[in-house]
Design a protein around this motif. Structure first.
Motif, PDB file in Angstrom:
ATOM      1  N   GLU A 242       0.849  -1.217   0.057  1.00 55.33           N
ATOM      2  CA  GLU A 242      -0.084  -0.229   0.084  1.00 55.33           C
ATOM      3  C   GLU A 242       0.799   1.371  -0.205  1.00 55.33           C
ATOM      4  O   GLU A 242       1.718   1.365   1.067  1.00 55.33           O
ATOM      5  CB  GLU A 242      -1.082  -0.006   1.133  1.00 55.33           C
ATOM      6  N   LEU A 243       0.702   2.060  -1.093  1.00 58.66           N
ATOM      7  CA  LEU A 243       1.710   3.190  -1.183  1.00 58.66           C
ATOM      8  C   LEU A 243       0.917   4.496  -0.537  1.00 58.66           C
ATOM      9  O   LEU A 243       1.736   5.095   0.080  1.00 58.66           O
ATOM     10  CB  LEU A 243       1.923   3.474  -2.762  1.00 58.66           C
ATOM     11  N   GLN A 244      -0.431   4.513  -0.686  1.00 54.71           N
ATOM     12  CA  GLN A 244      -1.258   5.908  -0.174  1.00 54.71           C
ATOM     13  C   GLN A 244      -2.483   5.378   0.219  1.00 54.71           C
ATOM     14  O   GLN A 244      -2.996   4.435  -0.455  1.00 54.71           O
ATOM     15  CB  GLN A 244      -1.093   6.993  -0.877  1.00 54.71           C
ATOM     16  N   SER A 245      -2.943   6.028   1.109  1.00 54.44           N
ATOM     17  CA  SER A 245      -4.432   5.751   1.343  1.00 54.44           C
ATOM     18  C   SER A 245      -5.265   6.928   1.870  1.00 54.44           C
ATOM     19  O   SER A 245      -4.510   7.845   2.568  1.00 54.44           O
ATOM     20  CB  SER A 245      -4.617   4.372   2.412  1.00 54.44           C
ATOM     21  N   ILE A 246      -6.708   7.009   1.993  1.00 55.37           N
ATOM     22  CA  ILE A 246      -7.428   8.038   2.502  1.00 55.37           C
ATOM     23  C   ILE A 246      -8.713   7.509   2.786  1.00 55.37           C
ATOM     24  O   ILE A 246      -9.200   6.587   2.254  1.00 55.37           O
ATOM     25  CB  ILE A 246      -7.564   9.070   1.488  1.00 55.37           C
ATOM     26  N   MET A 247      -9.256   7.955   3.993  1.00 54.81           N
ATOM     27  CA  MET A 247     -10.466   7.477   4.452  1.00 54.81           C
ATOM     28  C   MET A 247     -11.367   8.482   4.023  1.00 54.81           C
ATOM     29  O   MET A 247     -11.398   9.615   3.915  1.00 54.81           O
ATOM     30  CB  MET A 247     -10.621   7.336   6.018  1.00 54.81           C
ATOM     31  N   ILE A 248     -12.726   7.671   3.372  1.00 60.82           N
ATOM     32  CA  ILE A 248     -13.647   8.581   2.804  1.00 60.82           C
ATOM     33  C   ILE A 248     -14.929   8.152   3.472  1.00 60.82           C
ATOM     34  O   ILE A 248     -15.399   6.917   3.835  1.00 60.82           O
ATOM     35  CB  ILE A 248     -13.932   8.252   1.410  1.00 60.82           C
ATOM     36  N   THR A 274      -2.684  -0.466  -8.659  1.00 57.71           N
ATOM     37  CA  THR A 274      -4.166  -0.676  -8.386  1.00 57.71           C
ATOM     38  C   THR A 274      -4.908   0.104  -7.461  1.00 57.71           C
ATOM     39  O   THR A 274      -4.214   0.492  -6.324  1.00 57.71           O
ATOM     40  CB  THR A 274      -4.186  -2.228  -7.666  1.00 57.71           C
ATOM     41  N   ALA A 275      -5.619   0.668  -7.619  1.00 68.51           N
ATOM     42  CA  ALA A 275      -6.816   1.583  -6.756  1.00 68.51           C
ATOM     43  C   ALA A 275      -7.660   0.559  -6.383  1.00 68.51           C
ATOM     44  O   ALA A 275      -8.434  -0.248  -6.751  1.00 68.51           O
ATOM     45  CB  ALA A 275      -7.433   2.735  -7.587  1.00 68.51           C
ATOM     46  N   ARG A 276      -8.070   0.732  -4.920  1.00 70.46           N
ATOM     47  CA  ARG A 276      -8.751  -0.227  -4.346  1.00 70.46           C
ATOM     48  C   ARG A 276      -9.633   0.501  -3.168  1.00 70.46           C
ATOM     49  O   ARG A 276      -9.147   1.244  -2.459  1.00 70.46           O
ATOM     50  CB  ARG A 276      -7.856  -1.349  -3.461  1.00 70.46           C
ATOM     51  N   ILE A 277     -10.871   0.531  -3.053  1.00 72.79           N
ATOM     52  CA  ILE A 277     -11.992   0.756  -2.140  1.00 72.79           C
ATOM     53  C   ILE A 277     -12.328  -0.251  -1.317  1.00 72.79           C
ATOM     54  O   ILE A 277     -12.558  -1.239  -1.938  1.00 72.79           O
ATOM     55  CB  ILE A 277     -12.974   1.777  -2.921  1.00 72.79           C
ATOM     56  N   GLU A 278     -12.347  -0.089   0.027  1.00 69.37           N
ATOM     57  CA  GLU A 278     -12.763  -1.197   0.886  1.00 69.37           C
ATOM     58  C   GLU A 278     -14.052  -1.734   0.604  1.00 69.37           C
ATOM     59  O   GLU A 278     -14.921  -0.908   0.280  1.00 69.37           O
ATOM     60  CB  GLU A 278     -12.689  -0.712   2.394  1.00 69.37           C
ATOM     61  N   THR A 279     -14.343  -2.938   0.727  1.00 66.87           N
ATOM     62  CA  THR A 279     -15.433  -3.642   0.641  1.00 66.87           C
ATOM     63  C   THR A 279     -16.363  -3.609   1.951  1.00 66.87           C
ATOM     64  O   THR A 279     -15.751  -3.512   2.892  1.00 66.87           O
ATOM     65  CB  THR A 279     -15.418  -5.095   0.124  1.00 66.87           C
ATOM     66  N   VAL A 280     -17.572  -3.715   1.793  1.00 65.17           N
ATOM     67  CA  VAL A 280     -18.541  -3.774   3.039  1.00 65.17           C
ATOM     68  C   VAL A 280     -19.069  -5.253   3.056  1.00 65.17           C
ATOM     69  O   VAL A 280     -19.043  -6.029   2.234  1.00 65.17           O
ATOM     70  CB  VAL A 280     -19.730  -2.901   3.168  1.00 65.17           C
ATOM     71  N   GLU A 281     -19.731  -5.596   4.265  1.00 65.97           N
ATOM     72  CA  GLU A 281     -20.234  -7.086   4.451  1.00 65.97           C
ATOM     73  C   GLU A 281     -21.330  -6.843   3.698  1.00 65.97           C
ATOM     74  O   GLU A 281     -22.167  -6.164   3.444  1.00 65.97           O
ATOM     75  CB  GLU A 281     -20.549  -7.137   5.857  1.00 65.97           C
ATOM     76  N   ASN A 282     -21.571  -8.334   2.954  1.00 67.48           N
ATOM     77  CA  ASN A 282     -22.542  -8.855   2.024  1.00 67.48           C
ATOM     78  C   ASN A 282     -22.731  -7.769   0.792  1.00 67.48           C
ATOM     79  O   ASN A 282     -23.913  -7.521   0.073  1.00 67.48           O
ATOM     80  CB  ASN A 282     -23.944  -8.511   2.577  1.00 67.48           C
TER      81      ASN A 282
END
Length: 695
Positions: A242-248, A274-282
């Motif tokens: 992971e190079l950089q990240s930000i919370m939204i 790769t750009a990656r956004i966190e997944t949520v449950e279900n």
């Protein structure tokens, strides 16, 4: 075929009648051999000979006759099927595919008895006659409307049946193209319209080329559905790190946001991120939570030479921007003597040169011989007549009067390099530049990046333009005072980022020397799997004249050690290769051409990346399908009610056959029955002559 007016036809017919009468009089009334015949017999034979001769003479004139032919055109039913992968993206893709194929079979069977049914299949392209495969990587609804309208122009189209999920990710909004069709569209909406929790990478904007040691921006668009108040991490990953990240944290259930990352180009070659956004449950669709992009990082420290007639704040602004980058070595000369060996540099910037006292002809000649890119900055001291004589791609014709102030206006179709939306939004507020009061004419190979806005009127005059002249990159800043842009940028935003972006992109494009020799291969560092891999080549002799006498061959090798060999086609003065669709992966190539006894080679690398547009948005858009139907005079149906669509077309609103009349022009000589009439007349006359004893 001969066509005459009524007057001339009357004269010709009169002449034919007189000739026919003359012949029959000589044959039957002046011939003593016919004295044994009765008057009735003579009259019969005379009439037969007159009519047959008259008809033959008339036919030899090739007359024609006109008539109206009634033509009945039966209704045509066009069935257009969305063949993209999103059509079967539900939980049971096999059942969905089977349902669609059964519907197609039923429509063809039930409507085929009363109409002519033509099936179209569309994804990224539209075709006729293929089977449903659901392998399309994109959906272009506007293309199918255009193809149907063009392919069946002036035909009696009774209806268009469009079966799809309404998700289009290529082309225009199909609702905006309803003016192109004059027949009703009946739509059948597949897919799930339920709004579910989803976080997705919608788009990534990045320049495909960067220099080692530099920083480059990446803009990531993210969309959130039904995730209000849920904090999720957006990150950029390379090689598992992971190079950089930000919370939204989305403030509502339908939230769109763009975020920019500034990354380091630390390694050369093709770099995969790769750009990656966190997944949520279900979360149902997790394929759209990641999206990859590739950067081609180039090595080489770029040496920039700036020549100026004295000090000027414009060159100071450019120097400060370039020195912030690790890959530029900037040298400034404000008076002669200039460096003797210009080939040591990657780019020459001429600030307000030539002047009335400095022609710069020798510098321009050396640049042309060494194929060095040049950036001209024109100002109040530039001697325009001398600049025009160099023939560098622009002709500036001064008009009576002093200079004027020009605001910058972006050219939206400029595609040589990309500028961020942040820059485009800030540009209209930048201070004006001082430009010459003149007419401008750019060569065909040059494209303006910025236009001049004079006295609040947008003009077609270039303010900043780039292009190529004999294979050499050239740029023009046709105004003085860009230093004000740098100060204004800092005043407005407390940084020079927007000004630096413009200068860095311009200098990076110009300074990048694709090739130093007689053989140049141009290609795109990144191709999509749905795009054709296209490469162009240029070959020059020692006099730097474009030639196409040699054969250019290229060998490609991908990361799986598969080899692909091609030969370029010649198109005008260029070499062109369309390698078609290539398998996914990284490729290296070696191209060769023989010029006389010398062999020249060129190497490079590119990558073919997957297209995931069909995975980004999987929620069906039945609203678009409903609008298409209702605004065109058709109806929208769900798959369970498709049988009502069949009944509607067969009984309720059955398309009607169209009758029209067409004027037909026919030669009398082509009428077969006239031949038999003539044969009968001649035969009867011959028989009667024999029967009555006349030979």
């Amino acid at each position: 075929m001969i066509s005459f007016g009524t007057k001339y036809w009357f004269i010709l017919l009169l002449a034919v009648v007189m000739a026919a009468l003359g012949i029959v009089i000589l044959l039957y009334f002046r011939n003593k051999a016919n004295s044994e015949l009765s008057k009735t017999q003579v009259r019969i034979l005379t009439a037969l000979r007159f009519v047959s001769f008259f008809l033959i003479a008339v036919l030899l004139l090739s007359p024609f006759w006109r008539n109206l032919k009634k033509i009945t055109q039966n209704p045509l039913i066009i069935a257009a099927w969305d063949n993209s992968s999103s059509m079967i993206s539900g939980p049971d893709s096999t059942a969905l595919a089977t349902q669609l194929r059964e519907l197609k079979k039923e429509l063809n069977k039930e409507l085929g008895a009363d109409f002519e049914v033509v099936n179209y299949y569309f994804g990224e392209e539209t075709s006729v006659g293929d089977e449903l495969s659901f392998t399309g990587k994109r959906s272009d609804y506007s293309d199918v409307l255009t193809k149907v309208s063009n392919n069946h122009f002036n035909q009696n189209i009774g209806a268009l049946i469009l079966v799809g999920d309404g998700i289009y990710n290529q082309g225009r909004n199909p609702v905006n193209q309803l003016s192109d069709i004059n027949f009703p569209a009946y739509t059948v909406g597949f897919g799930d319209t339920t709004i579910v929790a989803d976080s997705r990478i919608q788009n990534i904007r990045v320049n495909r080329t960067a220099f080692s040691g530099n920083k480059f921006p990446v803009e990531v668009d993210v969309h959130f559905s039904k995730l209000k108040g849920k904090a999720l991490k957006l990150s950029i990953v390379k090689g598992g790190e992971e190079l950089q990240s930000i919370m939204i944290t989305p403030p509502n259930d339908n939230y769109f946001v763009s975020r920019e990352f500034i990354l380091d180009a630390d390694k050369t070659g093709l770099q995969h991120y790769t750009a990656r956004i966190e997944t949520v449950e279900n979360e149902r669709n997790t394929k759209n939570n990641t999206s990859g992009f590739v950067i081609n990082v180039l090595e080489n420290k770029q040496k920039i030479l700036i020549l100026s007639d004295g000090s000027h704040p414009d060159i100071g602004a450019i120097k400060n921007t370039l020195e912030d980058q690790k890959t530029y070595d900037v040298s400034i000369f404000t008076e002669e003597p200039y460096p003797a060996n210009l080939n040591d540099y990657n780019l020459i910037i001429l600030n307000q040169l030539p002047t009335s006292g400095k022609s710069m002809a020798q510098v321009i000649e050396k640049a042309q011989t060494g194929r060095l890119p040049v950036l001209f900055i024109a100002g109040s001291e530039t001697f325009l007549p001398q600049l025009n004589t160099f023939g560098q791609g622009v002709q500036i014709t001064p008009l009576a009067g002093s200079g004027e102030e020009a605001q910058p206006v972006i050219n939206p179709v400029y595609a040589t390099f990309r500028l961020s939306e942040d820059f485009v939004e800030a540009l209209p507020k930048f201070p004006p530049l001082n430009v010459a009061f003149a007419d401008y004419e750019l060569d065909a190979d040059f494209t303006p990046l910025l236009y001049q806005k004079l006295k609040n009127i947008e003009t077609g005059k270039p303010l900043l333009a780039t292009g190529k002249k004999n294979g050499r990159k050239i740029g023009f800043i046709l105004g003085e005072g860009i230093w004000r842009w740098r100060l204004f940028d800092y005043y407005q935003h407390q940084s020079h980022d927007r000004f630096n972006e413009l200068i860095n992109q311009l200098i990076q494009y110009l300074a990048l020397r694709e090739n130093e020799d007689n053989f140049i291969v141009e290609f795109t560092p990144v191709y999509s799997e749905t795009d054709d891999v296209i490469l162009n080549a240029e070959v020059y002799n020692d006099a730097f004249e474009r030639i196409t006498t040699g054969e250019v061959n290229i060998a490609l090798k991908n990361s799986n050690d598969e080899d692909f060999n091609f030969t370029f086609d010649v198109q005008g003065e260029d070499y062109y290769l369309n390698a078609g669709h290539l398998p996914l992966g990284d490729y290296t190539f070696e191209a060769k051409v023989n010029i006389g006894s010398e062999e020249y080679t060129e190497t490079g690398s590119f990558t073919v990346v997957p297209v995931n547009l069909e995975n980004v948005v999987t929620r069906a858009d039945h609203q678009t399908l409903y609008q298409l139907a209702s605004l065109s005079g058709g109806k929208f149906y769900l798959p369970a009610n498709a049988n009502q669509l069949i009944e509607e077309l067969k009984t309720g609103n059955k398309p009607k056959a169209v009758n029209y009349y067409q004027e037909m022009v026919n030669e009398l000589l082509n009428l077969k029955w006239l031949f038999f009439v003539l044969l009968l007349l001649v035969s009867v006359e011959w028989f009667l002559r024999k029967y009555w004893g006349i030979y």
